[in-house]
Design an enzyme around this catalytic site. Structure first.
Site, PDB file in Angstrom:
ATOM      1  N   HIS A  37       0.760  -1.301  -0.128  1.00  0.00           N
ATOM      2  CA  HIS A  37       0.115   0.020  -0.005  1.00  0.00           C
ATOM      3  C   HIS A  37       0.651   1.236  -0.104  1.00  0.00           C
ATOM      4  O   HIS A  37       1.672   1.312   0.719  1.00  0.00           O
ATOM      5  CB  HIS A  37      -1.042   0.155   1.007  1.00  0.00           C
ATOM      6  CG  HIS A  37      -0.370  -0.474   2.481  1.00  0.00           C
ATOM      7  ND1 HIS A  37      -1.145  -1.401   3.370  1.00  0.00           N
ATOM      8  CD2 HIS A  37       0.691  -0.441   3.181  1.00  0.00           C
ATOM      9  CE1 HIS A  37      -0.351  -1.530   4.316  1.00  0.00           C
ATOM     10  NE2 HIS A  37       0.816  -1.019   4.341  1.00  0.00           N
ATOM     11  N   ILE A  41       2.516   2.005   6.258  1.00  0.00           N
ATOM     12  CA  ILE A  41       1.625   1.708   7.604  1.00  0.00           C
ATOM     13  C   ILE A  41       0.949   3.037   8.018  1.00  0.00           C
ATOM     14  O   ILE A  41      -0.199   3.115   8.577  1.00  0.00           O
ATOM     15  CB  ILE A  41       2.754   1.360   8.921  1.00  0.00           C
ATOM     16  CG1 ILE A  41       2.870  -0.136   8.516  1.00  0.00           C
ATOM     17  CG2 ILE A  41       1.743   1.298   9.994  1.00  0.00           C
ATOM     18  CD1 ILE A  41       1.787  -1.219   8.404  1.00  0.00           C
ATOM     19  N   SER A 195       2.650   0.909  27.003  1.00  0.00           N
ATOM     20  CA  SER A 195       2.006   2.353  27.311  1.00  0.00           C
ATOM     21  C   SER A 195       2.871   3.395  26.505  1.00  0.00           C
ATOM     22  O   SER A 195       2.980   4.208  27.089  1.00  0.00           O
ATOM     23  CB  SER A 195       2.112   2.612  28.678  1.00  0.00           C
ATOM     24  OG  SER A 195       3.292   3.070  29.277  1.00  0.00           O
ATOM     25  N   VAL A 283       3.829  -3.290  22.080  1.00  0.00           N
ATOM     26  CA  VAL A 283       5.281  -3.416  22.643  1.00  0.00           C
ATOM     27  C   VAL A 283       6.290  -2.945  21.723  1.00  0.00           C
ATOM     28  O   VAL A 283       7.242  -3.399  21.749  1.00  0.00           O
ATOM     29  CB  VAL A 283       5.504  -4.634  23.501  1.00  0.00           C
ATOM     30  CG1 VAL A 283       4.614  -4.998  24.896  1.00  0.00           C
ATOM     31  CG2 VAL A 283       5.293  -6.017  22.347  1.00  0.00           C
ATOM     32  N   GLY A 284       6.053  -1.963  21.033  1.00  0.00           N
ATOM     33  CA  GLY A 284       7.083  -1.422  19.662  1.00  0.00           C
ATOM     34  C   GLY A 284       6.668  -1.996  18.771  1.00  0.00           C
ATOM     35  O   GLY A 284       5.933  -2.748  18.312  1.00  0.00           O
ATOM     36  N   HIS A 457      -4.154  36.532  21.712  1.00  0.00           N
ATOM     37  CA  HIS A 457      -4.974  36.492  22.554  1.00  0.00           C
ATOM     38  C   HIS A 457      -6.378  36.148  22.026  1.00  0.00           C
ATOM     39  O   HIS A 457      -6.879  37.167  21.242  1.00  0.00           O
ATOM     40  CB  HIS A 457      -4.816  37.530  23.558  1.00  0.00           C
ATOM     41  CG  HIS A 457      -5.696  37.264  24.567  1.00  0.00           C
ATOM     42  ND1 HIS A 457      -5.792  36.661  25.781  1.00  0.00           N
ATOM     43  CD2 HIS A 457      -6.967  38.173  25.006  1.00  0.00           C
ATOM     44  CE1 HIS A 457      -6.770  36.569  26.733  1.00  0.00           C
ATOM     45  NE2 HIS A 457      -7.625  37.674  26.130  1.00  0.00           N
TER      46      HIS A 457
END
Length: 478
Positions: A37, A41, A195, A283-284, A457
């Site tokens: 593709h 990813i 995480s 986990v990576g 602002h």
């Protein structure tokens, strides 16, 4: 069949397609080899479709809390299939856009899997990998399998989910990010292992959609690459939302039921079990460096990473590597920038290695987390005498008007020179704010220029200004 090119890029992800377009801009005859593709990813199964899912979750969250804004919303619900369909549609639109960009820049697309048989030669065979479904169609006008030659070959083959022995994803009960992105129905409970950005984003998504969520992290801190103070504030917000977080622990064992997973969690002092309908392994990732012929050509590797000189050059002349295969941080924007540096080096332009300390990181959970540069701990570890500024969102008018008063901007300066060493944020839309500090660091801006800059602002960006002021004892609104 044999075609000659100046540059062949293996992999059509963010690093690969950007490198190819820049090569074409510089006058190189260029081709991209892709097996699955265009957009990689990131566009198809990562950065982009997850943002679409998280946007749906965000709107659902606001609908559930409509009364906080003086609004009435009744019979609130969601259609899981429609949420997924929208996400896939966003992905498909951008996937098609990459094909159009390559065509516009006269970059050929060769469809298949590439192997480097010798320096300057790439053999492309029909794709063997089964694509994850639903799959976007290949672009029209692609070139077929065959032997192609190029003076310069850039490896940009990306990465895939890391798998832990004994906890292999099965696509049904144990998911990777692939399956987590296209749930057939919303699970009532989810266990997330890991995480980092991927794990926390899915934890945030599924919790917002109503699932009971538990996150297990082997390190003592969630979001381990982030500043400890920022990660701690994010954790408090997640736990307030009902996410259960277990740190300093690992998933030691997994037992599968008919429609659930029971994990044994070991924190070194004892064990506990958590049962959930689905488990997400986050986990990576690991680089896709196998079956390319790199070892045969003597390309130097180090623990699954292709060794480069910072400009994309490997130890073998004419072979380059960028993106995830060239090492961390494994981020799309890092890959894109590396692609440009690599191609401009090939052209002979004046280039310099990317300063990885100036690459921002973003996590699109609720609340968002963003950072660039050194954490407070890293700055001290490197021997800097530092000034630290903090400004909470509760002191910002726009944040209060948005109904988003929980957040913090933290800045770290070298006390001796005024150099901005790092910036760290948690709160609403901080992923859109961090670039201001990235630019400041690239321009070697000191505190004086940041203090004298005029911030509009009312905007959330005023928290950035106030954080700088606070580092020098000059904050106004706190």
């Amino acid at each position: 069949m044999m075609s000659n090119y100046d540059v062949i890029v293996i992999g059509g992800g963010p690093g690969g397609y950007v490198a190819a377009i820049r090569a074409a801009q510089l006058g190189f005859k260029t081709a991209v080899v892709e097996r699955e593709h265009l957009g990689g990813i990131c566009l198809n199964w990562g950065c982009i479709p997850t943002k679409a899912l998280l946007r749906s979750a965000e709107i659902y969250h606001y609908m559930e809390n409509a009364k906080d804004y003086g609004l009435v919303a009744e019979k609130i619900g969601f259609d899981a299939a429609a949420i997924v369909q929208r996400s896939r549609g966003v992905s498909g639109r951008l996937n098609g856009g990459v094909g159009m960009l390559l065509k516009k820049n006269k970059v050929d697309v060769i469809w298949g899997e590439a192997t480097l048989t010798k320096p300057g030669e790439v053999v492309v065979s029909a794709p063997k990998k089964e694509p994850m479904q639903p799959q976007h169609p290949a672009p029209k006008g692609t070139l077929p399998a065959g032997t192609y030659q190029a003076k310069n070959i850039i490896v940009a083959t990306g990465a895939r989910p890391r798998v832990l022995p004994g906890i292999e994803p099965d696509g049904k009960l144990i998911w990777t990010y692939f399956e987590a992105m296209v749930p057939p129905t919303m699970p009532k409970s989810v266990l997330v292992m890991g995480s980092g950005a991927i794990g926390i984003e899915f934890a945030s998504f599924y919790r917002t959609m109503g699932a009971e969520v538990t996150v297990v992290e082997v390190l003592p801190q969630i979001l381990p690459v982030e500043d400890a103070e920022i990660a701690g504030l994010a954790r408090k917000r997640f736990e307030k939302q009902g996410i259960k977080i277990i740190t300093g622990a690992k998933v030691a064992k997994v037992e599968k039921g008919a429609n659930s997973v029971t994990a044994t969690i070991d924190d070194g002092k004892g064990t506990q079990t958590v049962t959930a309908e689905r488990m997400i392994s986050a986990v990576g990732v690991v680089g896709n460096v196998e079956n390319l012929g790199l070892e045969k050509l003597g390309v130097k590797m180090d623990r699954g990473i292709i060794v480069t000189d910072g400009l994309g050059r490997t130890n073998v002349p004419g072979i380059y590597a960028i993106g995830d295969v060239a090492g961390p941080p494994m981020l799309a924007h890092k890959a894109e920038h590396e692609g440009v540096i690599c191609v401009e080096t090939i052209k002979g332009l004046h280039t310099h290695p990317m300063d990885k300390n100036k690459i921002p990181g973003c996590t699109y959970c609720n609340p968002q987390v963003a950072s660039v540069g050194l954490t407070e701990a890293k700055a001290k570890e490197q021997g800097y005498d530092i000034r630290v500024g903090r400004f909470p969102f509760v002191g910002n008018g726009k944040a209060i008007a948005l109904g988003e008063p929980e957040g913090l901007v933290k800045t770290i300066f070298d006390k001796k020179t005024g150099q901005l060493l790092g910036a760290h944020m948690v709160g609403a839309e901080v992923t859109e704010l961090i670039q201001g500090f990235v630019i400041a660091m690239n321009l070697e801006t000191t505190e004086e220029e940041l203090i004298h800059a005029v911030f509009p602002h009312p905007t959330l960006s005023e928290t950035m200004h106030e954080s700088v002021l606070d580092a020098y004892g000059r904050a106004i609104h706190i």
